[in-house]
Design an enzyme around this catalytic site. Structure first.
Site, PDB file in Angstrom:
ATOM      1  CG  ASP A  43      -0.283  -0.064   2.550  1.00 27.48           C
ATOM      2  OD1 ASP A  43      -0.090   0.997   3.170  1.00 27.48           O
ATOM      3  OD2 ASP A  43       0.041  -1.180   2.995  1.00 27.48           O
TER       4      ASP A  43
ATOM      5  CD  GLU B 240      -3.633   4.392  10.839  1.00 33.01           C
ATOM      6  OE1 GLU B 240      -2.582   4.494  11.510  1.00 33.01           O
ATOM      7  OE2 GLU B 240      -3.675   4.571   9.597  1.00 33.01           O
TER       8      GLU B 240
END
Length: 265
Positions: free
Chosen positions: A65, A157
């Protein structure tokens, strides 16, 4: 009195020796167990010099990613790279963040991935303090998904200064809005600790992409996961920066069944 004191001393000495002996046995066992556990964990990974990292064994589909931090990626070179028996089968790219930010490399990355026939996925970094529906609309206006693409991804997150409930509401608003548009369940990306603390009880029916790379073990979550981000310091030909590495938890049929199958209007 002297005999009684001697007996008490002997009993005390025996108790202390037993305690010290037990402590030594415990510490020895614990250290030996950790050594063998660590050795077993290491044995589940194989070093690939070309990638600069060890990859977990037993997984057939590997990917990366990227975002603007990887700068201008040479995707033809990336797509051709082969190290041992490993090639990169997919790539997630950052698309959006918050209600208005678009990653500077997204459009190019998205186009080049398609040109080089790599399976692609796009993710949104959620600002939990912002409006989830507004952020979802920003992602929808930025990302066109086609058959063969991976489902959209929500990256969450941190609490971002919110309460757990506020964060969960923003996550839920984004997920439901995006799912209604693309007609596919989005993937949730987060780390194992954050998922266990804040998401597990409410979002267990969404596909999970889990980050866990502080130790060489599978993610410590109590549910099925689809992707495991196991390292953040990989190297790939055509990318002038460290790269996150991932594996897919399944075979080629499982992977294909996760991809979008119809054009989104």
């Amino acid at each position: 009195m002297a005999r009684k004191s001697r007996n008490q001393f002997n009993k005390f000495t025996i108790v202390m020796l037993l305690f010290i002996g037990g402590l030594v046995v415990y510490l020895f066992y614990n250290n030996v167990r950790q050594f063998f556990d660590a050795d077993a964990a290491e044995n589940n990974f194989t070093m690939y010099p070309g990638f600069g990292i060890a990859l977990p064994n037993g997984y057939k589909i590997h990917g990366i990613d990227v975002s603007r931090y990887q700068k201008r990626v040479n995707w033809p070179v990336v797509s051709r790279m082969s190290e041992g028996n490993i090639r990169l089968g997919f790539a997630f790219v950052k698309a959006t963040e918050g209600g208005s930010f678009t990653d500077a490399q997204f459009k190019r990355n998205w186009r080049k991935l398609q040109e080089n026939r790599m399976v692609r996925g796009a993710y949104h970094f959620l600002r939990a303090s912002g409006n989830g529906k507004k952020q979802a609309r920003h992602f929808i206006n930025t990302v066109t998904l086609l058959p063969g693409d991976l489902p959209p991804v929500l990256d969450i997150e941190t609490l971002d200064g919110t309460t757990t409930t506020e964060m969960q509401n923003a996550v839920s608003d984004w997920l439901t809005t995006v799912e209604a548009h693309y007609h596919v369940k989005p993937i949730i990306y987060t780390n194992a600790a954050f998922y266990n603390l804040y998401l597990d009880s409410k979002f267990s029916d969404y596909p999970l992409w889990i980050a866990h790379y502080q130790e060489k073990r599978q993610p410590r979550v109590s549910r099925h996961w689809y992707f495991w981000q196991h390292n953040e310091s990989g190297r790939v030909n055509g990318i002038d920066a460290f790269v996150d590495f991932n594996v897919f938890n399944g075979d080629s049929s499982d992977f294909k069944s996760l991809l979008i199958t119809q054009k989104i209007k």
